[in-house]
Design a protein around this motif. Structure first.
Motif, PDB file in Angstrom:
ATOM      1  N   MET A  20       0.806  -1.223   0.000  1.00 46.66           N
ATOM      2  CA  MET A  20       0.000   0.000   0.000  1.00 46.66           C
ATOM      3  C   MET A  20       0.841   1.277   0.000  1.00 46.66           C
ATOM      4  O   MET A  20       0.398   2.311  -0.488  1.00 46.66           O
ATOM      5  N   ALA A  21       2.068   1.216   0.579  1.00 48.54           N
ATOM      6  CA  ALA A  21       2.834   2.440   0.771  1.00 48.54           C
ATOM      7  C   ALA A  21       4.223   2.416   0.146  1.00 48.54           C
ATOM      8  O   ALA A  21       4.897   3.447   0.123  1.00 48.54           O
ATOM      9  N   GLY A  22       4.695   1.246  -0.320  1.00 48.44           N
ATOM     10  CA  GLY A  22       6.012   1.188  -0.923  1.00 48.44           C
ATOM     11  C   GLY A  22       7.147   1.315   0.071  1.00 48.44           C
ATOM     12  O   GLY A  22       8.235   1.777  -0.284  1.00 48.44           O
ATOM     13  N   ARG A  23       6.927   0.875   1.315  1.00 46.86           N
ATOM     14  CA  ARG A  23       7.936   1.055   2.359  1.00 46.86           C
ATOM     15  C   ARG A  23       8.121  -0.241   3.136  1.00 46.86           C
ATOM     16  O   ARG A  23       7.161  -0.802   3.677  1.00 46.86           O
ATOM     17  N   LYS A  24       9.362  -0.712   3.186  1.00 53.22           N
ATOM     18  CA  LYS A  24       9.720  -1.872   4.009  1.00 53.22           C
ATOM     19  C   LYS A  24       9.941  -1.392   5.441  1.00 53.22           C
ATOM     20  O   LYS A  24      10.699  -0.447   5.671  1.00 53.22           O
ATOM     21  N   GLU A  25       9.325  -2.086   6.391  1.00 52.65           N
ATOM     22  CA  GLU A  25       9.339  -1.576   7.758  1.00 52.65           C
ATOM     23  C   GLU A  25      10.019  -2.493   8.763  1.00 52.65           C
ATOM     24  O   GLU A  25      10.102  -2.147   9.945  1.00 52.65           O
ATOM     25  N   ILE A  52       4.766   7.324 -10.044  1.00 53.15           N
ATOM     26  CA  ILE A  52       5.186   6.766  -8.766  1.00 53.15           C
ATOM     27  C   ILE A  52       5.602   7.919  -7.868  1.00 53.15           C
ATOM     28  O   ILE A  52       6.481   8.706  -8.222  1.00 53.15           O
ATOM     29  N   PRO A  53       4.961   8.071  -6.714  1.00 52.39           N
ATOM     30  CA  PRO A  53       5.168   9.280  -5.910  1.00 52.39           C
ATOM     31  C   PRO A  53       6.563   9.349  -5.304  1.00 52.39           C
ATOM     32  O   PRO A  53       7.219   8.330  -5.069  1.00 52.39           O
ATOM     33  N   ASP A  54       6.993  10.575  -5.019  1.00 50.55           N
ATOM     34  CA  ASP A  54       8.290  10.771  -4.389  1.00 50.55           C
ATOM     35  C   ASP A  54       8.344  10.106  -3.021  1.00 50.55           C
ATOM     36  O   ASP A  54       9.425   9.730  -2.551  1.00 50.55           O
ATOM     37  N   ALA A  55       7.181   9.944  -2.371  1.00 54.26           N
ATOM     38  CA  ALA A  55       7.131   9.318  -1.050  1.00 54.26           C
ATOM     39  C   ALA A  55       7.407   7.823  -1.098  1.00 54.26           C
ATOM     40  O   ALA A  55       7.590   7.192  -0.053  1.00 54.26           O
ATOM     41  N   ASN A  56       7.438   7.231  -2.294  1.00 55.25           N
ATOM     42  CA  ASN A  56       7.826   5.826  -2.408  1.00 55.25           C
ATOM     43  C   ASN A  56       9.263   5.669  -1.915  1.00 55.25           C
ATOM     44  O   ASN A  56      10.160   6.352  -2.378  1.00 55.25           O
ATOM     45  N   ARG A  57       9.470   4.739  -0.988  1.00 57.30           N
ATOM     46  CA  ARG A  57      10.806   4.587  -0.405  1.00 57.30           C
ATOM     47  C   ARG A  57      11.570   3.414  -1.015  1.00 57.30           C
ATOM     48  O   ARG A  57      12.757   3.508  -1.281  1.00 57.30           O
TER      49      ARG A  57
END
Length: 511
Positions: free
Chosen positions: A58-63, A345-350
Motif C-alpha cells: 500500500m505504501a512502498g515502504r519496508k518496515e 510513482i510518488p516521491d514518497a515511495n521509499r
C-alpha cells in the motif's frame, strides 16, 4: 487497461504445479493462469507477517527494521489513491479482518469502494455461546492456544451450511458481483483479497476429505507457532498422522480457493475482460507446515515460506507460461501497480521498484539482491544464488519508530516470542529517518528472538536449504554479509540495528 490483483494469504509454491510438478494438490485454475501469463520464480517476501507486508504493497515502504505490525503512517502514500489519480475506479473485496482492527488502521480507507466479508479467524463477528459445549475439534486447539480465539472462530462458522458460506467462496463471489455491477463504469483497479489459505485449517466438503480419510475431531487444525514454548510442546506431542492431516486440510483450502478462482476467471471470460485487464496473482508469504519443527512464517525465513508465488497476465504482453527468473519483492507491487495504471510513482515511495519492464520489455530485475525479515528478529538476504540469515546478538536494545505511539499487536496477541508490554515511555523524539520529514517517536520494546543461530545456504546446490554453510564457507559468508550491509545502507535503518545485527564495520571486518 484495468488491473486486478488477487492476493491469497499464506500460499505455498509447493502446492502449485507450475512450481512443483510433483504436487498432489489440485489447483488447475492457478495452472491455467500460469499457462496464460508470466511466472515469477524468484519473487520474495519483504516485511513479515500480514500487515507489514500490506504496508509494503500500500505504501512502498519496508518496515521490518523500523517497527512492528501497525497502522499506516501519516507520511505514507496510499497505493489505491495514487491509482485513482489516473481516473481509474478502485475497489477491494476482502475477508482479511486485520484491516478493520485497531492495530491496522488506514490500509483499506484509500479504496473508492469496499466490500468486507466477516468472520475469518478471530474476527469478532458472532458471539460465542458459553451455554454450549465445545466440539472436540475446538477442544483440540484449546490445548495449545487461547480458548477465546478458537471459540470465536467456531462461533463464526457454526451456522455455515456448505461451501458457499465459507470465506474464499464469499470473497470471489463478491468480486464477481462487483464486476457485474461495475466493470462497464470505466477503467478500474480491483483488489480481490482472500485471507484463506490462512489457518485455522478448517474446510468444508468435498475438500476436507479430498486428501485424507482423517477427521478434524481427532486432530488439531490450528497448531501454535507464535509462542515458542507452545510450539515446542505441540511438536513434541504431535504424530505423523496429525501432521499429514494438517497438510491435507491446507491443501483442501488451496483447492477450494482455486475452485472459486476458476469461477472468477470464468466471469472475466463472460465479461470479455482479458483483452484489456492485467491480472496479478500472488501472496504475502507462505506457511510452513511442520518443516524444521516449525509452523507459520517465522524467522529464519526459509524459501519454503519466503520465496513466494507470483503470476502476472498482461494483455499486451502475454507470457504464455514464460518463466521470469529475476529477483522481485512484495514491496515492488506498489510501484508496479501504479506504473501499470499509467500513474506517477510518488516521491514518497521509499523502496518499491516497478517490475513492469520485466514483462513489457523483457528487462532485467531492478534488484542486485534483497533483504527481508520480521521486526525484532534477524536479517535475511539473498542474491538468488545464496541466502544468508543473520540472527540478532543477544541483549542488544531494540526500538520502534513511528509518528504515533500505538499499542502493538504483540501486547494482546504474540506475533513472535511472548506477549509484549504496553508501550514504554518513548526514549526520545526526532528525525531518525532521513526519508521522512516528520519527527518519529523512538520507543523501547522487548521481543524474544526466535534463534541466535546464523545460517548460510547455496540455493542452487541445496534448494531445500538443509546444509548450513555458515562455518564452512567463510568467503561466501563474508560476501553475503557485505551485500546485506550495502542494501541496508541503501534502504535505511535505525542506528542501533547495526550493532544489534552484527553489521557494524568492525563486525564485517572480523567476519
Amino acid at each position: 487497461m484495468n488491473i486486478i490483483m488477487v492476493l491469497v494469504d499464506s500460499l505455498n509454491k509447493e502446492c502449485l504445479r507450475t512450481y512443483n510438478p510433483d504436487t498432489i494438490c489440485k489447483a488447475p485454475n492457478v495452472q491455467a493462469l500460469a499457462d496464460r501469463g508470466h511466472v515469477f520464480d524468484d519473487h520474495y517476501v519483504g516485511s513479515l507477517p500480514c500487515m507489514p507486508a500490506r504496508r509494503e504493497i500500500m505504501a512502498g515502504r519496508k518496515e521490518f527494521l523500523w517497527r512492528p505490525w501497525g497502522g499506516m503512517e501519516v507520511f505514507d502514500p496510499r497505493m489505491p489513491k495514487e491509482i485513482a489519480k489516473t481516473g481509474m475506479n478502485t475497489a477491494m473485496v476482502t475477508d482479511h479482518y486485520h484491516y478493520w482492527e485497531e492495530e491496522a488502521n488506514g490500509y483499506m480507507q484509500g479504496f473508492g469502494n469496499l466490500q468486507l466479508v466477516r468472520g475469518h479467524e478471530v474476527d469478532s463477528w458472532k458471539m460465542h455461546d458459553p451455554n454450549q459445549d465445545d466440539p472436540p475439534w475446538v477442544k483440540n486447539v484449546m490445548k495449545y492456544r487461547a480458548a477465546e480465539h478458537i471459540r470465536q472462530y467456531a462461533a463464526n462458522v457454526k451456522d455455515f451450511d456448505g461451501e458457499a458460506d465459507y470465506f474464499a467462496p464469499k470473497v470471489f463471489q463478491g468480486a464477481m458481483d462487483w464486476l457485474d455491477d461495475n466493470a462497464e463504469k470505466g477503467p478500474f483497479f480491483l483488489q480481490v483479497e482472500c485471507f484463506d489459505v490462512h489457518e485455522p485449517f478448517e474446510v468444508p466438503e468435498p475438500y476436507a476429505s479430498m486428501y485424507t480419510d482423517g477427521d478434524k475431531d481427532d486432530y488439531n487444525i490450528w497448531p501454535p507457532y507464535q509462542v515458542y514454548d507452545d510450539l515446542e510442546r505441540f511438536m513434541s506431542e504431535t504424530t505423523p498422522e496429525e501432521l499429514a492431516f494438517l497438510k491435507a486440510q491446507y491443501m483442501g483450502k488451496v483447492t477450494m480457493m482455486d475452485t472459486w478462482l476458476g469461477k472468477f476467471m470464468a466471469k472475466m471470460d463472460a465479461l470479455d475482460l482479458w483483452d484489456d485487464t492485467m491480472v496479478v496473482f500472488t501472496t504475502d508469504h507462505g506457511h510452513d507446515l511442520g518443516e524444521r519443527r516449525a509452523f507459520g512464517k517465522q524467522f529464519p525465513h526459509y524459501d519454503s515460506h519466503a520465496n513466494i508465488p507470483m503470476i502476472v497476465w498482461h494483455p499486451q504482453n502475454p507470457g504464455q507460461g514464460k518463466r521470469v527468473s529475476g529477483l522481485t519483492q512484495t514491496v515492488d507491487l506498489f510501484a508496479t501497480l501504479i506504473d501499470a495504471a499509467g500513474g506517477d510513482i510518488p516521491d514518497a515511495n521509499r523502496h518499491a521498484k516497478s517490475f513492469l519492464p520485466m514483462i513489457t520489455q523483457d528487462a532485467q530485475s531492478p534488484h542486485e539482491a534483497l533483504i527481508y525479515g520480521t521486526f525484532g528478529q534477524g536479517l535475511c538476504v539473498t542474491d538468488g544464488d545464496y541466502t544468508l540469515f543473520r540472527a540478532p546478538i543477544k541483549d542488544k536494545p531494540l526500538f520502534t519508530y513511528s509518528t504515533a505511539i500505538f499499542r502493538p499487536l504483540i501486547v494482546d496477541n504474540p506475533v513472535d516470542g511472548r506477549v509484549g508490554k504496553p508501550p514504554e515511555p518513548p526514549a526520545e523524539q526526532g528525525l531518525f529517518d532521513t526519508s521522512v520529514d516528520l519527527p518519529l517517536w523512538k520507543t523501547p520494546i522487548s521481543i524474544d528472538p526466535r534463534t541466535y543461530e546464523c545460517f548460510l545456504y547455496n540455493r542452487a546446490q541445496d534448494p531445500a536449504q538443509e546444509h548450513n554453510l555458515w562455518d564452512s564457507d567463510p568467503d561466501q559468508k563474508r560476501r553475503m554479509l557485505r551485500l546485506a550491509r550495502k542494501l541496508m545502507d541503501a534502504e535505511g535503518y535505525p542506528a542501533e540495528q547495526l550493532d544489534r545485527l552484527g553489521m557494524t564495520d568492525a563486525d564485517l571486518e572480523a567476519a
